[in-house]
Design a protein around this motif. Structure first.
Motif, PDB file in Angstrom:
ATOM      1  N   UNK A 192     -42.297 -99.098  43.312  1.00 37.98           N
ATOM      2  CA  UNK A 192     -42.887-100.413  43.583  1.00 37.98           C
ATOM      3  C   UNK A 192     -41.941-101.397  44.267  1.00 37.98           C
ATOM      4  N   UNK A 193     -42.413-102.161  45.234  1.00 36.03           N
ATOM      5  CA  UNK A 193     -41.680-103.337  45.699  1.00 36.03           C
ATOM      6  C   UNK A 193     -41.901-104.484  44.709  1.00 36.03           C
ATOM      7  N   UNK A 194     -40.832-105.137  44.292  1.00 38.78           N
ATOM      8  CA  UNK A 194     -40.972-106.182  43.272  1.00 38.78           C
ATOM      9  C   UNK A 194     -40.254-107.489  43.604  1.00 38.78           C
ATOM     10  N   UNK A 195     -39.335-107.475  44.583  1.00 43.18           N
ATOM     11  CA  UNK A 195     -38.546-108.680  44.856  1.00 43.18           C
ATOM     12  C   UNK A 195     -38.249-108.779  46.347  1.00 43.18           C
ATOM     13  N   UNK A 196     -38.993-109.625  47.071  1.00 46.95           N
ATOM     14  CA  UNK A 196     -38.791-109.721  48.520  1.00 46.95           C
ATOM     15  C   UNK A 196     -37.481-110.383  48.911  1.00 46.95           C
ATOM     16  N   UNK A 197     -36.822-111.050  47.977  1.00 48.14           N
ATOM     17  CA  UNK A 197     -35.601-111.794  48.300  1.00 48.14           C
ATOM     18  C   UNK A 197     -34.327-111.024  47.969  1.00 48.14           C
ATOM     19  N   UNK A 224     -31.227-108.704  48.466  1.00 47.45           N
ATOM     20  CA  UNK A 224     -30.460-108.513  49.695  1.00 47.45           C
ATOM     21  C   UNK A 224     -30.781-107.198  50.385  1.00 47.45           C
ATOM     22  N   UNK A 225     -30.897-106.111  49.617  1.00 48.07           N
ATOM     23  CA  UNK A 225     -31.143-104.826  50.264  1.00 48.07           C
ATOM     24  C   UNK A 225     -32.572-104.711  50.775  1.00 48.07           C
ATOM     25  N   UNK A 226     -33.507-105.430  50.122  1.00 50.51           N
ATOM     26  CA  UNK A 226     -34.870-105.471  50.684  1.00 50.51           C
ATOM     27  C   UNK A 226     -34.856-106.188  52.027  1.00 50.51           C
ATOM     28  N   UNK A 227     -34.164-107.320  52.099  1.00 49.22           N
ATOM     29  CA  UNK A 227     -34.098-108.079  53.348  1.00 49.22           C
ATOM     30  C   UNK A 227     -33.472-107.246  54.457  1.00 49.22           C
ATOM     31  N   UNK A 228     -32.470-106.445  54.114  1.00 52.16           N
ATOM     32  CA  UNK A 228     -31.832-105.586  55.101  1.00 52.16           C
ATOM     33  C   UNK A 228     -32.771-104.464  55.524  1.00 52.16           C
ATOM     34  N   UNK A 229     -33.447-103.845  54.566  1.00 55.85           N
ATOM     35  CA  UNK A 229     -34.330-102.719  54.864  1.00 55.85           C
ATOM     36  C   UNK A 229     -35.526-103.140  55.711  1.00 55.85           C
ATOM     37  N   UNK A 230     -36.023-104.358  55.513  1.00 56.32           N
ATOM     38  CA  UNK A 230     -37.234-104.807  56.202  1.00 56.32           C
ATOM     39  C   UNK A 230     -36.954-105.875  57.257  1.00 56.32           C
ATOM     40  N   UNK A 255     -39.449-116.988  50.740  1.00 51.40           N
ATOM     41  CA  UNK A 255     -38.317-117.908  50.632  1.00 51.40           C
ATOM     42  C   UNK A 255     -38.146-118.344  49.186  1.00 51.40           C
ATOM     43  N   UNK A 256     -36.915-118.632  48.771  1.00 56.88           N
ATOM     44  CA  UNK A 256     -36.682-119.119  47.401  1.00 56.88           C
ATOM     45  C   UNK A 256     -37.460-120.407  47.139  1.00 56.88           C
ATOM     46  N   UNK A 257     -38.136-120.463  45.997  1.00 60.57           N
ATOM     47  CA  UNK A 257     -38.878-121.651  45.615  1.00 60.57           C
ATOM     48  C   UNK A 257     -40.246-121.787  46.241  1.00 60.57           C
ATOM     49  N   UNK A 296     -45.165-116.391  43.217  1.00 61.71           N
ATOM     50  CA  UNK A 296     -46.356-115.843  42.576  1.00 61.71           C
ATOM     51  C   UNK A 296     -46.537-114.368  42.879  1.00 61.71           C
ATOM     52  N   UNK A 297     -46.159-113.926  44.069  1.00 64.39           N
ATOM     53  CA  UNK A 297     -46.376-112.531  44.467  1.00 64.39           C
ATOM     54  C   UNK A 297     -45.267-111.603  44.009  1.00 64.39           C
ATOM     55  N   UNK A 298     -44.244-112.137  43.346  1.00 66.92           N
ATOM     56  CA  UNK A 298     -43.098-111.355  42.902  1.00 66.92           C
ATOM     57  C   UNK A 298     -43.289-110.921  41.454  1.00 66.92           C
ATOM     58  N   UNK A 299     -43.492-109.631  41.176  1.00 65.47           N
ATOM     59  CA  UNK A 299     -43.714-109.185  39.790  1.00 65.47           C
ATOM     60  C   UNK A 299     -42.594-109.580  38.834  1.00 65.47           C
TER      61      UNK A 299
END
Length: 219
Positions: free
Chosen positions: A103-108, A110-116, A131-133, A139-142
């Motif tokens: 599952x993807x769970x955290x868009x912020x 660092x490695x997700x930001x690099x991968x995508x 973006x933070x905040x 809301x979309x972050x499990x």
């Protein structure tokens, strides 16, 4: 072995399409698998996907007739399964368990930001860069919805180059810290593993036997 629980399966596909995995292999564990669908990002942005996943799970609960209900999925579907399981259909605690595969769970992260970095599917999901905040990001972050106590199974391939395995390790840590029963398998392989693989089948059996001991035969 039959009729242990119902499973509502939510498909992967980056919230943009539909992956081939339908969760059918879970029927080999005595589970009744129902497929759910949700609007894709070319039709609507978040939280439309959560609304649709909840409605699909609500229909599955009606068909379950009081038997245990698990919500499960792969990749983007696993993200939605975590949301429905952690937050509930109508209220926290009205789903019995979650099974989330890569599952993807955290868009912020660092490695997700690099991968995508060249194609952030989370931006497609919420309609703007995460973006933070930012309310839609949060809301979309499990990870921001842990604490209901629902049992969770997490499975991820260590060589996944689409959803970093650290997404699952972070989710596992957050769940454990807030009192969820958690089974986690980090195994070899990349994205979209075979649910019938021996190691994955074994942890599914272990999860079911611990979560539903009165219904799942051991041995």
């Amino acid at each position: 072995m039959e009729d242990i629980a119902f499973v509502l399966w939510l498909h992967g596909g980056g919230w943009r399409g539909r992956s081939a995995e339908n969760g059918g292999a879970l029927a080999e564990h005595g589970l009744i698998v129902l497929e759910g669908s949700y609007r894709l990002t070319d039709e609507a942005h978040w939280p439309a996907q959560l609304e649709d996943a909840r409605e699909a799970t609500r229909r599955a609960r009606t068909r379950a007739h009081g038997r245990p209900l698990i919500v499960a999925g792969d990749s983007a579907g696993a993200h939605l399964a975590l949301h429905v399981g952690l937050r509930g259909i109508d209220e926290p605690g009205d789903v019995d368990a979650v099974m989330a595969f890569w599952p993807p769970v955290d868009p912020l992260a660092d490695d997700w930001l690099q991968a995508r970095k060249d194609d952030d599917i989370w931006e497609s999901l919420i309609g703007h860069p995460p973006a933070p905040g930012d309310a839609a990001t949060v809301d979309s972050t499990p990870l921001t919805h842990v604490g209901s106590g629902v049992p969770v199974l997490l499975v991820h391939g260590a060589q996944d180059d689409r959803v970093p395995v650290t997404q699952t390790t972070a989710m596992s840590s957050a769940l454990l810290a807030t009192g969820h029963p958690v089974h986690t398998l980090i195994t070899h392989g990349g994205h979209g593993l075979d649910l019938r693989r021996d190691d994955i089948a074994a942890i599914v059996r272990a999860f079911l036997s611990v979560t539903f001991p009165a219904r799942y035969p051991r041995g």
